[in-house]
Design an enzyme around this catalytic site. Sequence first.
Site, PDB file in Angstrom:
ATOM      1  N   ILE A   2       0.812  -1.375  -0.445  1.00 30.78           N
ATOM      2  CA  ILE A   2      -0.002  -0.055   0.202  1.00 30.78           C
ATOM      3  C   ILE A   2       0.865   1.410   0.037  1.00 30.78           C
ATOM      4  CG2 ILE A   2      -1.454   0.984   1.149  1.00 30.78           C
ATOM      5  CD1 ILE A   2      -2.886  -1.269   1.955  1.00 30.78           C
ATOM      6  N   HIS A  80       4.108  17.164  10.591  1.00 28.62           N
ATOM      7  CA  HIS A  80       5.004  15.395  10.432  1.00 28.62           C
ATOM      8  C   HIS A  80       5.806  15.633  11.765  1.00 28.62           C
ATOM      9  CE1 HIS A  80       6.825  12.264   8.846  1.00 28.62           C
ATOM     10  NE2 HIS A  80       8.194  12.628   9.684  1.00 28.62           N
ATOM     11  N   ARG A 177      33.089 -19.770   8.130  1.00 25.13           N
ATOM     12  CA  ARG A 177      31.191 -20.018   7.718  1.00 25.13           C
ATOM     13  C   ARG A 177      31.581 -20.959   7.161  1.00 25.13           C
ATOM     14  NH1 ARG A 177      32.843 -17.884   1.408  1.00 25.13           N
ATOM     15  NH2 ARG A 177      34.990 -19.176   0.952  1.00 25.13           N
ATOM     16  N   SER A 204      28.535 -18.342  -0.968  1.00 24.15           N
ATOM     17  CA  SER A 204      29.383 -17.586  -0.615  1.00 24.15           C
ATOM     18  C   SER A 204      29.045 -17.634   1.146  1.00 24.15           C
ATOM     19  CB  SER A 204      29.824 -16.180  -0.359  1.00 24.15           C
ATOM     20  OG  SER A 204      30.008 -16.161  -1.958  1.00 24.15           O
ATOM     21  N   GLU A 230      19.075  -7.116   1.746  1.00 18.54           N
ATOM     22  CA  GLU A 230      19.725  -7.494   2.941  1.00 18.54           C
ATOM     23  C   GLU A 230      18.703  -7.417   4.363  1.00 18.54           C
ATOM     24  OE1 GLU A 230      21.795  -6.318   0.940  1.00 18.54           O
ATOM     25  OE2 GLU A 230      23.024  -7.697   0.311  1.00 18.54           O
ATOM     26  N   PHE A 256      27.332  -5.807   4.765  1.00 14.88           N
ATOM     27  CA  PHE A 256      26.525  -5.111   4.056  1.00 14.88           C
ATOM     28  C   PHE A 256      25.337  -5.205   5.183  1.00 14.88           C
ATOM     29  CE2 PHE A 256      27.298  -7.593  -0.248  1.00 14.88           C
ATOM     30  CZ  PHE A 256      28.182  -6.518  -0.484  1.00 14.88           C
ATOM     31  N   HIS A 280      32.886 -13.133   5.344  1.00 12.55           N
ATOM     32  CA  HIS A 280      33.950 -12.155   4.858  1.00 12.55           C
ATOM     33  C   HIS A 280      34.075 -11.357   5.327  1.00 12.55           C
ATOM     34  CE1 HIS A 280      32.110 -14.992   1.272  1.00 12.55           C
ATOM     35  NE2 HIS A 280      32.989 -14.615   0.784  1.00 12.55           N
ATOM     36  N   ASP A 288      38.945  -8.770  -2.686  1.00  8.90           N
ATOM     37  CA  ASP A 288      37.909  -7.997  -2.585  1.00  8.90           C
ATOM     38  C   ASP A 288      37.276  -6.537  -2.304  1.00  8.90           C
ATOM     39  OD1 ASP A 288      36.386  -9.739  -3.677  1.00  8.90           O
ATOM     40  OD2 ASP A 288      34.275 -10.063  -2.530  1.00  8.90           O
TER      41      ASP A 288
END
Length: 479
Positions: A2, A80, A177, A204, A230, A256, A280, A288
């Site tokens: 909505i 507001h 991991r 990963s 995420e 992230f 990571h 990276d």
Amino acid sequence: GISIDGHVEDWFSDDTPARFAAYGWNVIAGVDGHDVVAIDQAITAAKAQAVQANGKPTLICCKTVIGKGSPNKQGTHDVHGAALGADEIAATRKALNWTAEPFVIPEDIKAAWDATSKGAQLESAWNEKFAAYQNAHPELAAEFIRRSNKQLPANFTEKLSEVYAQIAQKTDPVATRKASQNALDALAPLLPEFFGGSADLTGSNLTNFKGCVRNKPNEWGNHLSYGVREFGMAAMMNGMALHGGYLPYGGTFLTFCDYSRNAIRMAALMKQRVIHVFTHDSIGLGEDGPTHQSIEHVPSLRIIPNLDVWRPADGLETAVAWGESILRADGPSALILSRQNLPAVTKLEQSALIAKGGYVLSDMDAPKAVIIATGSEVEIALNAQKKLADQGIATRVVSMPCTSAFDRQDKAYQDSVLPANLTAVAIEAAQPDFWHKYVGRGAIIGMRTFGESAPAKDLYAYFGITADKVVEAVQAQIA
């Protein structure tokens, strides 16, 4: 979905319906957002369309005016974030022809919104239906009640010890991991309520487990590909936890977690059992580069109230981190995991100590200093201990995979691990300032800059996250 366009700075615009229609959505536009009947009709139509279109989403576009009813402030930002004030309240009451006293609900409105009778009827009907189900399927009904009440299986703690024993037998170097996935393979058969996933990084993050079923439209599954969203993933996990019936976890790269942060914070505030898998975790991810190399993320997560942050050093610490996160019923947890392989440094008999969040991993007679480390830096601390021993300097290595769990221990235990009379040096490939609470004015070896793009081994040497730097720090502290 909505859309309410009343906020003067909202994302809604005149071309929003067309844009969503182009994406394949059903669109119901032009709904008066101040008309309860119109909104109800739109939602009813959306439900009907969803059935006809086999789950196709619908966007309901409601036209509204922010602060509607306030003669002098509606349609502006003034309504507001600030109170209307006495004069405007009086003007608004007059404009709305509202004569009831403040905080008094007129009887006709109260009666229109009072669903007590209807709710009692619906509850009674549901209880009757469930009682019949219970008679027909007692075991399934008991399982439904258990999971709805967020209770773990009766034998879970006993089985957890067996999982630790199984994991402890794996002594080859492994990325945490991957150790996390090994733990999931062992834990998932014990927990039918597990619901996993990843934000487009399953390969990963390694959040899938043997026998997991990928969730599809109108098909049951216990592992969801959330896509590159995420925050959406974290928010959906919160919803699952609040509803009950599932124990949600989801993965992405640690860097992230910034996108997930609001939802992580809400899980902590609401005391919901949600598990975040962040892989990571440092400059150890290598080429990276600095955009993906976490620096400030671990300490910034640690200071979120009621969030347990686990950064394990090997397979057993990883399994215990999973176990404690599952056992914890009053808040979320974050597992911070490495890309690079790490050696096995713990033994099965240390499982209960690992669960305390911080413990003496390796000790020597009459130590002169304590070296505190987490995750991939525990190996470095142990190497430094050996180098110092060769110089005749005895030290204690403390692994602290979860600082908040350690902080919950009694003072006697904390003092036994970190004696007040021993200087301390902390090492972690992250922003270092957090560690002052444990080392005081002692030395901290960490990252005060962003990373670089290079193999992990070269980066650790370049930034001085090494055993030799720990040796130098300890020597300086005891000099």
